[in-house]
Design a protein around this motif. Sequence first.
Motif, mmCIF file in Angstrom:
data_model
loop_
_atom_site.group_PDB
_atom_site.id
_atom_site.type_symbol
_atom_site.label_atom_id
_atom_site.label_comp_id
_atom_site.label_asym_id
_atom_site.label_seq_id
_atom_site.Cartn_x
_atom_site.Cartn_y
_atom_site.Cartn_z
ATOM 1 N N ASN A 53 22.697 -25.669 -25.257
ATOM 2 C CA ASN A 53 23.324 -25.849 -23.896
ATOM 3 C C ASN A 53 23.104 -24.645 -23.071
ATOM 4 O O ASN A 53 24.327 -24.338 -22.217
ATOM 5 C CB ASN A 53 24.482 -26.607 -23.734
ATOM 6 C CG ASN A 53 24.387 -27.740 -25.050
ATOM 7 O OD1 ASN A 53 23.661 -28.727 -24.644
ATOM 8 N ND2 ASN A 53 25.692 -28.140 -25.529
ATOM 9 N N ASN A 54 22.228 -23.844 -23.144
ATOM 10 C CA ASN A 54 22.206 -22.513 -22.377
ATOM 11 C C ASN A 54 20.841 -22.633 -21.392
ATOM 12 O O ASN A 54 19.612 -22.452 -21.746
ATOM 13 C CB ASN A 54 22.216 -21.399 -23.151
ATOM 14 C CG ASN A 54 22.158 -20.034 -22.637
ATOM 15 O OD1 ASN A 54 22.022 -19.994 -21.270
ATOM 16 N ND2 ASN A 54 22.450 -19.056 -23.374
ATOM 17 N N GLY A 55 21.324 -22.765 -20.045
ATOM 18 C CA GLY A 55 20.124 -22.764 -19.035
ATOM 19 C C GLY A 55 19.448 -21.674 -18.806
ATOM 20 O O GLY A 55 18.237 -21.645 -18.667
ATOM 21 N N ASP A 56 20.200 -20.569 -19.212
ATOM 22 C CA ASP A 56 19.518 -19.178 -19.036
ATOM 23 C C ASP A 56 18.482 -19.150 -20.228
ATOM 24 O O ASP A 56 17.179 -18.544 -19.863
ATOM 25 C CB ASP A 56 20.616 -18.097 -18.830
ATOM 26 C CG ASP A 56 21.148 -18.089 -17.619
ATOM 27 O OD1 ASP A 56 20.877 -18.763 -16.755
ATOM 28 O OD2 ASP A 56 22.337 -17.632 -17.798
ATOM 29 N N ARG A 57 18.707 -19.607 -21.165
ATOM 30 C CA ARG A 57 17.738 -19.257 -22.404
ATOM 31 C C ARG A 57 16.577 -20.286 -22.098
ATOM 32 O O ARG A 57 15.379 -19.817 -22.327
ATOM 33 C CB ARG A 57 18.668 -19.792 -23.719
ATOM 34 C CG ARG A 57 17.675 -19.676 -24.955
ATOM 35 C CD ARG A 57 18.273 -19.813 -26.173
ATOM 36 N NE ARG A 57 18.152 -21.469 -26.395
ATOM 37 C CZ ARG A 57 16.935 -21.922 -26.942
ATOM 38 N NH1 ARG A 57 15.955 -21.321 -27.359
ATOM 39 N NH2 ARG A 57 17.062 -23.102 -27.098
ATOM 40 N N TYR A 82 25.091 -19.221 -31.730
ATOM 41 C CA TYR A 82 24.563 -20.872 -31.618
ATOM 42 C C TYR A 82 24.824 -21.526 -30.529
ATOM 43 O O TYR A 82 24.449 -22.158 -29.896
ATOM 44 C CB TYR A 82 24.875 -21.437 -33.213
ATOM 45 C CG TYR A 82 24.153 -22.846 -32.951
ATOM 46 C CD1 TYR A 82 22.890 -22.961 -33.459
ATOM 47 C CD2 TYR A 82 25.250 -24.084 -32.766
ATOM 48 C CE1 TYR A 82 22.354 -24.385 -33.381
ATOM 49 C CE2 TYR A 82 24.657 -25.280 -32.795
ATOM 50 C CZ TYR A 82 23.254 -25.526 -33.205
ATOM 51 O OH TYR A 82 22.695 -26.754 -33.118
ATOM 52 N N ASN A 83 26.388 -21.333 -30.289
ATOM 53 C CA ASN A 83 27.117 -21.868 -29.263
ATOM 54 C C ASN A 83 27.066 -21.066 -27.861
ATOM 55 O O ASN A 83 27.269 -21.662 -26.881
ATOM 56 C CB ASN A 83 28.480 -22.273 -29.582
ATOM 57 C CG ASN A 83 28.508 -23.496 -30.585
ATOM 58 O OD1 ASN A 83 28.099 -24.790 -30.463
ATOM 59 N ND2 ASN A 83 29.043 -23.007 -31.738
ATOM 60 N N THR A 84 27.221 -19.869 -28.148
ATOM 61 C CA THR A 84 27.073 -19.072 -26.743
ATOM 62 C C THR A 84 25.709 -18.676 -26.158
ATOM 63 O O THR A 84 25.753 -18.399 -25.053
ATOM 64 C CB THR A 84 28.179 -17.594 -27.132
ATOM 65 O OG1 THR A 84 27.240 -16.862 -28.031
ATOM 66 C CG2 THR A 84 29.385 -17.808 -27.625
ATOM 67 N N TRP A 85 24.928 -18.759 -26.996
ATOM 68 C CA TRP A 85 23.324 -18.248 -26.712
ATOM 69 C C TRP A 85 22.269 -19.345 -26.834
ATOM 70 O O TRP A 85 21.794 -20.043 -25.614
ATOM 71 C CB TRP A 85 22.847 -17.130 -27.334
ATOM 72 C CG TRP A 85 21.254 -16.897 -27.171
ATOM 73 C CD1 TRP A 85 20.683 -16.744 -25.963
ATOM 74 C CD2 TRP A 85 20.424 -17.255 -28.168
ATOM 75 N NE1 TRP A 85 19.336 -16.567 -26.006
ATOM 76 C CE2 TRP A 85 19.249 -16.900 -27.281
ATOM 77 C CE3 TRP A 85 20.197 -17.393 -29.436
ATOM 78 C CZ2 TRP A 85 17.949 -16.975 -28.164
ATOM 79 C CZ3 TRP A 85 18.939 -17.697 -29.931
ATOM 80 C CH2 TRP A 85 17.826 -17.065 -29.477
ATOM 81 N N THR A 127 32.854 -21.426 -32.114
ATOM 82 C CA THR A 127 32.531 -21.779 -30.658
ATOM 83 C C THR A 127 32.086 -20.300 -30.211
ATOM 84 O O THR A 127 31.619 -20.097 -29.065
ATOM 85 C CB THR A 127 33.784 -22.065 -29.953
ATOM 86 O OG1 THR A 127 34.934 -21.324 -30.162
ATOM 87 C CG2 THR A 127 34.081 -23.608 -30.080
ATOM 88 N N GLN A 155 19.140 -11.962 -22.934
ATOM 89 C CA GLN A 155 19.685 -13.327 -23.762
ATOM 90 C C GLN A 155 20.541 -12.823 -24.736
ATOM 91 O O GLN A 155 20.356 -12.913 -26.116
ATOM 92 C CB GLN A 155 18.353 -13.820 -24.465
ATOM 93 C CG GLN A 155 17.186 -14.128 -23.273
ATOM 94 C CD GLN A 155 17.932 -15.332 -22.584
ATOM 95 O OE1 GLN A 155 18.208 -16.337 -23.118
ATOM 96 N NE2 GLN A 155 17.820 -15.013 -21.274
ATOM 97 N N LYS A 156 21.660 -12.165 -24.523
ATOM 98 C CA LYS A 156 22.639 -12.123 -25.492
ATOM 99 C C LYS A 156 22.516 -11.032 -26.574
ATOM 100 O O LYS A 156 21.412 -10.434 -26.528
ATOM 101 C CB LYS A 156 23.264 -13.497 -26.170
ATOM 102 C CG LYS A 156 23.780 -14.522 -25.232
ATOM 103 C CD LYS A 156 25.234 -13.922 -24.846
ATOM 104 C CE LYS A 156 25.704 -15.218 -23.959
ATOM 105 N NZ LYS A 156 26.847 -14.870 -23.082
#
Length: 231
Positions: A26-30, A20-23, A16, A72-73
């Motif tokens: 399901n990342n609208g910002d990306r 892969y999961n933090t960026w 988690t 972007q992270k």
Amino acid sequence: MLRNLEMCIGEYKSDTESVYNTWFLNNGDRINAFSTVRSGVSDIIHAIEAREFGSDFKGSPLELVLAVICEQKQVFKGAAHAFYWKPKLGIPDIYENDEHQLAFGLFLKKISETNEEKHILSEIIQLDNLHIKGLGPAVANILYFLHPTLFPPFNTAILNGYNLLFDRKIKLGSWSAYLDIRKDLIKLNETYRSYLPEDLGAVAGLMYEIGSERMIVRRKEEKELTVEALL
């Protein structure tokens, strides 16, 4: 040289805290960044064509594009650094050299107007042949947001992960090195398509996790499979 790569990818996707999961997922910002960067690239092109780009990174439309990318992270940590104007070194040579600035604008225009891989690769080679100081594969981070299924992101951690995985010693700085890395990552992505999405941000994120040592790879002497065997 790695342990079973399928297991490695599974750990990457299930963690988690992985990018892969933090960026990626399901990342609208990306997702929003793709249209924002594309619009920003258009602004860069128009500013260069109108001779209004300026003679510094600060305040230029290029700074705005890189600001979006750097948000972007960690995958894009340091993406802007290569574009900072360094007067003593004269790099990157797109702020005071009009010919090189126009070439950069033309390059961005051509790669943003096509989805044909061979055409984009041809433009990269032509840009590289101009030997514009300081304008190397850092541009690939812009390319990713224009063509995410063709060009992976690129930074030191991603390179380190690639070198560990493929047992290479490639260094930063050249387009030819980036294109070699890109070729291998695309092949890896195609081989493990049932585990990895077509968007190359996911496989680049895996390289980032390995290169930043969040995922520990094992060596051949530990009797694990080599990448060559896996591919």
